[in-house]
Design an enzyme around this catalytic site. Structure first.
Site, PDB file in Angstrom:
ATOM      1  N   THR A  17       0.796  -1.278  -0.026  1.00 23.51           N
ATOM      2  CA  THR A  17       0.158  -0.042   0.072  1.00 23.51           C
ATOM      3  C   THR A  17       1.017   1.162  -0.055  1.00 23.51           C
ATOM      4  O   THR A  17       0.546   2.148  -0.836  1.00 23.51           O
ATOM      5  CB  THR A  17      -0.814  -0.091   1.387  1.00 23.51           C
ATOM      6  OG1 THR A  17      -1.604  -1.361   1.296  1.00 23.51           O
ATOM      7  CG2 THR A  17      -2.041   1.062   1.385  1.00 23.51           C
ATOM      8  N   VAL A 136       6.155   7.117  12.476  1.00 21.30           N
ATOM      9  CA  VAL A 136       5.332   7.671  13.756  1.00 21.30           C
ATOM     10  C   VAL A 136       4.384   8.911  13.072  1.00 21.30           C
ATOM     11  O   VAL A 136       4.881   9.781  12.610  1.00 21.30           O
ATOM     12  CB  VAL A 136       6.185   8.429  14.834  1.00 21.30           C
ATOM     13  CG1 VAL A 136       4.978   8.486  16.124  1.00 21.30           C
ATOM     14  CG2 VAL A 136       7.060   7.369  15.492  1.00 21.30           C
ATOM     15  N   GLY A 138       2.251   8.862  10.590  1.00 19.81           N
ATOM     16  CA  GLY A 138       2.078   8.768   9.163  1.00 19.81           C
ATOM     17  C   GLY A 138       2.410   9.912   8.311  1.00 19.81           C
ATOM     18  O   GLY A 138       3.892  10.280   8.419  1.00 19.81           O
ATOM     19  N   ILE A 140       2.006  13.128   9.251  1.00 17.44           N
ATOM     20  CA  ILE A 140       2.198  14.453  10.021  1.00 17.44           C
ATOM     21  C   ILE A 140       3.603  14.763   9.964  1.00 17.44           C
ATOM     22  O   ILE A 140       4.578  13.838  10.387  1.00 17.44           O
ATOM     23  CB  ILE A 140       1.782  14.066  11.257  1.00 17.44           C
ATOM     24  CG1 ILE A 140       0.228  13.598  11.508  1.00 17.44           C
ATOM     25  CG2 ILE A 140       1.736  15.521  12.185  1.00 17.44           C
ATOM     26  CD1 ILE A 140      -0.220  13.251  12.988  1.00 17.44           C
ATOM     27  N   GLU A 194      -7.351  -4.276  11.795  1.00 15.19           N
ATOM     28  CA  GLU A 194      -6.930  -5.469  11.280  1.00 15.19           C
ATOM     29  C   GLU A 194      -7.899  -6.571  12.007  1.00 15.19           C
ATOM     30  O   GLU A 194      -8.376  -6.576  12.792  1.00 15.19           O
ATOM     31  CB  GLU A 194      -5.437  -5.442  11.945  1.00 15.19           C
ATOM     32  CG  GLU A 194      -4.444  -4.563  11.557  1.00 15.19           C
ATOM     33  CD  GLU A 194      -3.926  -4.701  10.221  1.00 15.19           C
ATOM     34  OE1 GLU A 194      -4.116  -5.788   9.616  1.00 15.19           O
ATOM     35  OE2 GLU A 194      -3.336  -3.738   9.582  1.00 15.19           O
ATOM     36  N   LYS A 209       5.791   3.328  18.637  1.00 19.64           N
ATOM     37  CA  LYS A 209       5.999   4.681  18.255  1.00 19.64           C
ATOM     38  C   LYS A 209       6.342   5.596  19.284  1.00 19.64           C
ATOM     39  O   LYS A 209       7.463   6.454  19.178  1.00 19.64           O
ATOM     40  CB  LYS A 209       4.878   5.440  17.666  1.00 19.64           C
ATOM     41  CG  LYS A 209       4.237   4.444  16.423  1.00 19.64           C
ATOM     42  CD  LYS A 209       2.869   4.722  16.020  1.00 19.64           C
ATOM     43  CE  LYS A 209       2.363   4.314  14.711  1.00 19.64           C
ATOM     44  NZ  LYS A 209       0.876   4.179  14.252  1.00 19.64           N
ATOM     45  N   GLY A 307      -2.164   5.552   6.350  1.00 19.17           N
ATOM     46  CA  GLY A 307      -2.853   5.624   4.889  1.00 19.17           C
ATOM     47  C   GLY A 307      -1.800   5.794   3.821  1.00 19.17           C
ATOM     48  O   GLY A 307      -0.646   6.199   4.174  1.00 19.17           O
TER      49      GLY A 307
END
Ligand code: HSE
Length: 430
Positions: A17, A136, A138, A140, A194, A209, A307
């Site tokens: 992904t 950590v 994503g 940001i 999940e 994280k 994402g």
């Protein structure tokens, strides 16, 4: 005479992904990327075990390979992006890339959390960079700002909502008054959780994280087995309602790293957060990290914590950072730390919310408050909404500041009372 721009070759290991997001980012923004780094940037090879599945992004089939040596052993490869996740073979691939003098970009929080020293020592030896902004929060911008843009500060505290799955579940439970299990099932159907949700809902993902945040914030590397990690599966709509109505709080899964009088507290657990705190507004799958520095004061970093494209944004930006400054020393976190010791969890102090389930009969509250008082725990409020003589009822309590060890001892004693019928839930207040 026109000067030739330098060429930077990038190899991508892992075409899942996020890997597909990386390809899509280069497809969309290559001219901008090249312009910003003033170099020709070439995605030279993509390696995955599966190069047949259509990933939904445009890709030159000649770039695809199943042989990782096409990246690791290519003398012209400058940057290796590792996006396969997990411990092995990711660790070996990264170490090989470093040994062969290639810079590394990874989103692999699990690997960094467990093998931080090995990876960074290897990178320092060969003088390459290892960047991990995507590991950590994503998309940001979080780690580089913490490490670089806040470098003039002594960091005092880091409070993070850094697991989107848990935050989505808590938000839905709070908005719709539904049970944990029910919301979890729905989240699984929608692909937000999940099939095995343990890692996210029991706090392990947040813990990995937090290890990285703690290195950058405090210069301390602490392994997961050495701090307290607790998830959200025991939270009920009753807890959420009580928190809101009686305490003006929301419940969030917080990853906390804070320095108090030279002692560092590192912990992950559900926390009652006042509704007017900035973190209370971080809802759904979003992440938010609240950092307090001694010079800057409080800062909130907020955005998509996972994402395909948000995470790819961080990965590609890391590559660009390396192109811009491939010689930047690998200094993560303060080298002279203000941390004198790690505070054992049993010694932290907090106000606590308790939900005790007991038979409604005379004397029960008396026994419970007696136990709390024996352990030096002072009660701030008690609520028993339902009167149901002889039946099981929830009793809600809030305490003044108490020591964790005293609370553990008290809860053990309370649970041993004959009239107490279920495990007691206790949640710390921020
Ligand atoms: N599973 C994580 C989350 C995203 O739910 O936030 C990847 O770090």
């Amino acid at each position: 005479m026109m000067l030739m721009k330098k060429t930077v070759n990038i190899g991508l290991i892992g075409f899942g992904t996020i890997g597909s997001g990386v390809v899509e980012t280069f497809n969309r923004n290559l001219p901008l990327i090249e312009d910003k780094v003033d170099a020709k940037v070439v995605l030279k090879k993509i390696v995955d075990l599966d190069i047949v599945t259509d990933r939904g992004v445009q890709v030159d089939p000649d770039l695809l390979s199943t042989n990782v040596d096409d990246i690791l052993e290519d003398p012209d490869m400058d940057i290796v992006i590792e996006l396969i996740g997990g411990y092995q073979p990711a660790l070996n691939f990264i170490l090989k890339a470093i040994e062969n003098g290639k810079h590394v970009v990874t989103a692999n929080k699990a690997l960094l959390a467990r093998h931080w020293e090995e990876i960074m020592d290897a990178a320092r030896k060969t003088g390459v960079r290892v960047c991990f902004e995507a590991s950590v929060g994503g998309g940001i911008p979080l780690l580089e700002p913490l490490n670089d843009s806040l470098a003039a500060n002594k960091i005092q505290s880091i409070y993070g909502i850094i697991n989107g799955t848990a935050n989505y579940i808590l938000t839905k439970m709070s908005e719709e008054g539904r049970d944990f299990e029910e919301v979890l099932k729905e989240a699984q159907k929608l692909g937000y959780a999940e099939q095995d949700p343990t890692f996210d809902v029991e706090g392990h993902d947040s813990a990995q994280k937090l290890i990285i945040l703690t290195i950058l914030g405090f210069g301390v590397y602490i392994k997961q087995e050495n701090f307290h990690v607790e998830g959200i599966s025991m939270i009920t709509p009753q807890d959420i309602q009580f928190a809101s109505k009686e305490l003006g709080c929301v419940i969030k899964l917080l990853a906390i790293s804070q320095l108090l009088d030279g002692q560092l507290e590192v912990r992950v657990h559900p926390t009652l957060v006042p509704e007017d705190h900035l973190l209370a507004a971080v809802n759904g799958v979003f992440n938010g990290v609240y950092i307090v520095g001694d010079v800057v004061g409080p800062v909130l970093m907020y955005g998509p914590g996972a994402g395909m494209l948000p995470t790819a944004s961080a990965v590609v930006s890391d590559c660009m950072d390396i192109v811009g400054d491939s010689k930047k020393p690998l200094i993560y976190g303060p080298q002279i730390s203000s941390v004198e010791s790690i505070k054992p969890m049993t010694e932290i102090e907090s106000r606590y919310y308790l939900r005790i389930t007991a038979i409604d009969k005379p004397g029960v509250l008396h026994s419970i408050s007696g136990i709390l008082s024996n352990f030096d725990i002072s009660i701030e409020s008690v609520n028993q909404e339902k009167r149901d003589e002889g039946q099981e009822v929830p009793i809600f309590m809030v305490t003044h500041h108490a020591k964790e060890q005293n609370m553990l001892n008290a809860v053990e004693k309370i649970e041993s009372l004959e009239s107490v019928t279920k495990n007691t839930v206790f949640i710390r207040l921020l």
